[in-house]
Enzyme design. Structure first.
Site, PDB file in Angstrom:
ATOM      1  N   GLY A  98       5.537   8.784 -12.612  1.00  0.00           N
ATOM      2  CA  GLY A  98       4.905  10.108 -12.663  1.00  0.00           C
ATOM      3  C   GLY A  98       5.940  11.220 -12.503  1.00  0.00           C
ATOM      4  N   ARG A 100       6.028   5.254 -18.646  1.00  0.00           N
ATOM      5  CA  ARG A 100       5.835   3.951 -18.012  1.00  0.00           C
ATOM      6  C   ARG A 100       6.162   2.930 -19.093  1.00  0.00           C
ATOM      7  NH1 ARG A 100       1.965   7.101 -14.808  1.00  0.00           N
ATOM      8  NH2 ARG A 100       2.833   6.960 -12.722  1.00  0.00           N
ATOM      9  N   ASP A 113       7.954   4.158  -6.196  1.00  0.00           N
ATOM     10  CA  ASP A 113       8.270   2.775  -5.816  1.00  0.00           C
ATOM     11  C   ASP A 113       8.219   1.798  -6.993  1.00  0.00           C
ATOM     12  OD1 ASP A 113       5.545   2.999  -5.956  1.00  0.00           O
ATOM     13  OD2 ASP A 113       5.136   1.807  -4.168  1.00  0.00           O
ATOM     14  N   THR A 136       8.330  11.795  -6.325  1.00  0.00           N
ATOM     15  CA  THR A 136       6.876  11.672  -6.480  1.00  0.00           C
ATOM     16  C   THR A 136       6.196  12.717  -5.612  1.00  0.00           C
ATOM     17  OG1 THR A 136       4.945  10.342  -5.861  1.00  0.00           O
ATOM     18  CG2 THR A 136       6.985   9.745  -4.803  1.00  0.00           C
ATOM     19  N   ASP A 175       3.493  12.325  -4.176  1.00  0.00           N
ATOM     20  CA  ASP A 175       2.627  11.660  -3.187  1.00  0.00           C
ATOM     21  C   ASP A 175       3.253  11.473  -1.799  1.00  0.00           C
ATOM     22  OD1 ASP A 175       0.924  11.420  -5.358  1.00  0.00           O
ATOM     23  OD2 ASP A 175       1.666   9.424  -5.874  1.00  0.00           O
ATOM     24  N   ASP A 188       4.745   8.967  -0.686  1.00  0.00           N
ATOM     25  CA  ASP A 188       4.392   7.645  -0.153  1.00  0.00           C
ATOM     26  C   ASP A 188       5.556   6.651  -0.188  1.00  0.00           C
ATOM     27  OD1 ASP A 188       4.456   7.544  -2.885  1.00  0.00           O
ATOM     28  OD2 ASP A 188       2.636   6.359  -3.119  1.00  0.00           O
ATOM     29  N   ARG A 228      -2.573   9.329  -5.169  1.00  0.00           N
ATOM     30  CA  ARG A 228      -2.717   7.865  -5.315  1.00  0.00           C
ATOM     31  C   ARG A 228      -3.406   7.269  -4.088  1.00  0.00           C
ATOM     32  NH1 ARG A 228       2.265   5.142  -8.410  1.00  0.00           N
ATOM     33  NH2 ARG A 228       3.421   5.711  -6.557  1.00  0.00           N
TER      34      ARG A 228
HETATM   35  P1  ADP Z   1       6.251   5.119 -10.035  1.00  0.00           P
HETATM   36  O1  ADP Z   1       7.726   4.965 -10.124  1.00  0.00           O
HETATM   37  O2  ADP Z   1       5.820   6.546 -10.089  1.00  0.00           O
HETATM   38  O3  ADP Z   1       5.665   4.330  -8.884  1.00  0.00           O
HETATM   39  P2  ADP Z   1       5.168   3.098 -11.916  1.00  0.00           P
HETATM   40  O4  ADP Z   1       4.607   2.255 -10.829  1.00  0.00           O
HETATM   41  O5  ADP Z   1       4.338   3.373 -13.092  1.00  0.00           O
HETATM   42  O6  ADP Z   1       5.651   4.537 -11.407  1.00  0.00           O
HETATM   43  O7  ADP Z   1       6.526   2.389 -12.408  1.00  0.00           O
HETATM   44  C1  ADP Z   1       7.326   2.981 -13.404  1.00  0.00           C
HETATM   45  C2  ADP Z   1       7.948   1.932 -14.300  1.00  0.00           C
HETATM   46  O8  ADP Z   1       8.829   1.080 -13.552  1.00  0.00           O
HETATM   47  C3  ADP Z   1       6.994   0.961 -14.965  1.00  0.00           C
HETATM   48  O9  ADP Z   1       6.345   1.488 -16.093  1.00  0.00           O
HETATM   49  C4  ADP Z   1       7.938  -0.165 -15.356  1.00  0.00           C
HETATM   50  O10 ADP Z   1       8.655   0.145 -16.547  1.00  0.00           O
HETATM   51  C5  ADP Z   1       8.932  -0.179 -14.208  1.00  0.00           C
HETATM   52  N1  ADP Z   1       8.607  -1.269 -13.274  1.00  0.00           N
HETATM   53  C6  ADP Z   1       7.716  -1.258 -12.260  1.00  0.00           C
HETATM   54  N2  ADP Z   1       7.679  -2.469 -11.639  1.00  0.00           N
HETATM   55  C7  ADP Z   1       8.556  -3.269 -12.293  1.00  0.00           C
HETATM   56  C8  ADP Z   1       8.999  -4.629 -12.159  1.00  0.00           C
HETATM   57  N3  ADP Z   1       8.500  -5.424 -11.206  1.00  0.00           N
HETATM   58  N4  ADP Z   1       9.921  -5.094 -13.034  1.00  0.00           N
HETATM   59  C9  ADP Z   1      10.437  -4.294 -13.989  1.00  0.00           C
HETATM   60  N5  ADP Z   1      10.068  -3.012 -14.175  1.00  0.00           N
HETATM   61  C10 ADP Z   1       9.155  -2.496 -13.351  1.00  0.00           C
END
Ligand code: ADP
Length: 327
Positions: free
Chosen positions: A15, A76, A107, A130, A132, A134, A176
């Protein structure tokens, strides 16, 4: 300083959050200050897979410190979670001779970075970006302060209407599964009550409050509902509380994505710049697998795996402040 690093890549992922541009600017300019080459990767990990990589110079990050969103864009990427996708990302990284990667995100983005770093021996530094807040290991994340101020401004405006019509507003706040924004905004807006996911039975307590204390209040009532509230969003909460709300003129407002945009506050620009500078210094000092955090106004290095694994808890004592303020 460890001069084995010659070139770095920077990306924003997950995000978007106000202040990400300030962080990009700081990373690029600090890298240049230490004679490193910098590449900007567009659309997060997706852009790394698609080879959307460009060389960044000082003027490329001019006049962006005040802009919300991220000039590198964010996305994403499901493909990055696959072996094939990650391998292509690595090939593109090598093609540009990048020795290290700075990832600005939440995260989920850190999880991806850790996996990538481990599998291909890439040096990784994360910056918590972020709204959030968090993420464990840092008092604040980039974007949190701006979002907080946006919420306060919006709720103040709704309060004018609520007071004029003697209404009760349930306002849904993004965040979230965490209640950080709702709790702090609740204190700053003088909310009559808040509902956050960290407190299990708050909706029942709220009913007590409605029946015993609330009735005495004459004018406006503002209830902030965190989007991750276990009982549901603001509309659902109002539905569940319907039997108790008959005597009130109730309205619902969902703040939504308005919370994510806008020019970053001075504080977000400040922490983003401070963290960005520290990220490059840490890489030059041979550090990897860390997140740069802010604790007591100082930058700290937190093992990125810790930042992912440990749940950041809310200070529940702050909830009491809301109750005290509504004596
Ligand atoms: P945020 O970073 O805001 O928490 P997301 O949870 O959508 O956002 O994660 C962002 C991107 O990080 C995902 O779309 C994916 O490309 C990558 N990602 C997340 N978890 C994994 C994982 N276990 N292995 C590889 N890439 C990951």
């Amino acid at each position: 300083m460890n001069q084995s690093i010659k070139s770095i890549g920077v990306l924003t992922s997950g995000g978007d959050a106000p202040g990400m541009n300030a962080a990009i600017r700081a990373i690029v300019r600090t890298a240049l200050y230490y004679d490193l080459k910098v590449f900007g990767i567009k659309h997060g990990y997706q852009g790394l897979i698609l080879n959307q990589i460009e060389h960044l110079r000082s003027h490329d990050v001019a006049a962006i410190i005040q802009r919300g969103g991220t000039i590198l864009k964010t996305a994403r990427s499901e493909a990055f979670k696959t072996e094939e996708g990650m391998h292509t990302a690595f090939e593109n990284l090598k093609q540009h001779d990048m020795d290290a990667l700075v990832v600005i995100g939440g995260d989920g983005s850190f999880r991806g970075a850790t996996e990538f770093g481990k599998r291909y021996g890439i040096r990784i530094v994360g910056l918590p970006g972020t709204i959030d807040n968090d993420i464990y290991g840092t008092d604040v994340t980039i974007g949190y302060d701006t979002a907080l101020n946006t919420i306060v401004e919006a709720v103040d405006k709704i309060r004018d209407t609520a007071s004029s019509h003697d209404r009760m507003f349930f306002i849904e706040v993004m965040g979230r599964n965490a209640g950080f924004l709702t709790l702090r905004a609740g204190i700053a807006c003088g909310a009559e009550a808040i509902l956050i996911p960290e407190v299990e039975s708050d909706i029942h307590k709220f009913v007590d409050y409605l029946e015993n204390g609330y009735r005495r209040k004459k004018s406006s009532n503002i209830v902030l509902v965190a989007e991750g509230e276990k009982e549901g969003g603001a509309f659902e909460v109002v539905k569940k509380l319907q039997p108790y709300l008959k005597d009130y003129d109730v309205r619902v407002s969902v703040l939504g994505h308005i919370q994510r945009g806008g020019s970053p506050t001075a504080y977000d620009r400040y922490i983003a710049t401070k963290m960005g500078v520290e990220a490059i210094k840490a890489l030059l000092n041979g550090k990897s697998g860390i997140m740069i955090g802010i604790q007591n106004d100082k930058t700290v290095h937190v093992p990125i795996e810790k930042a992912i694994k440990i749940h950041k808890s809310i200070d529940l004592n702050e909830l009491e402040i809301i109750n005290i303020m509504n004596v």
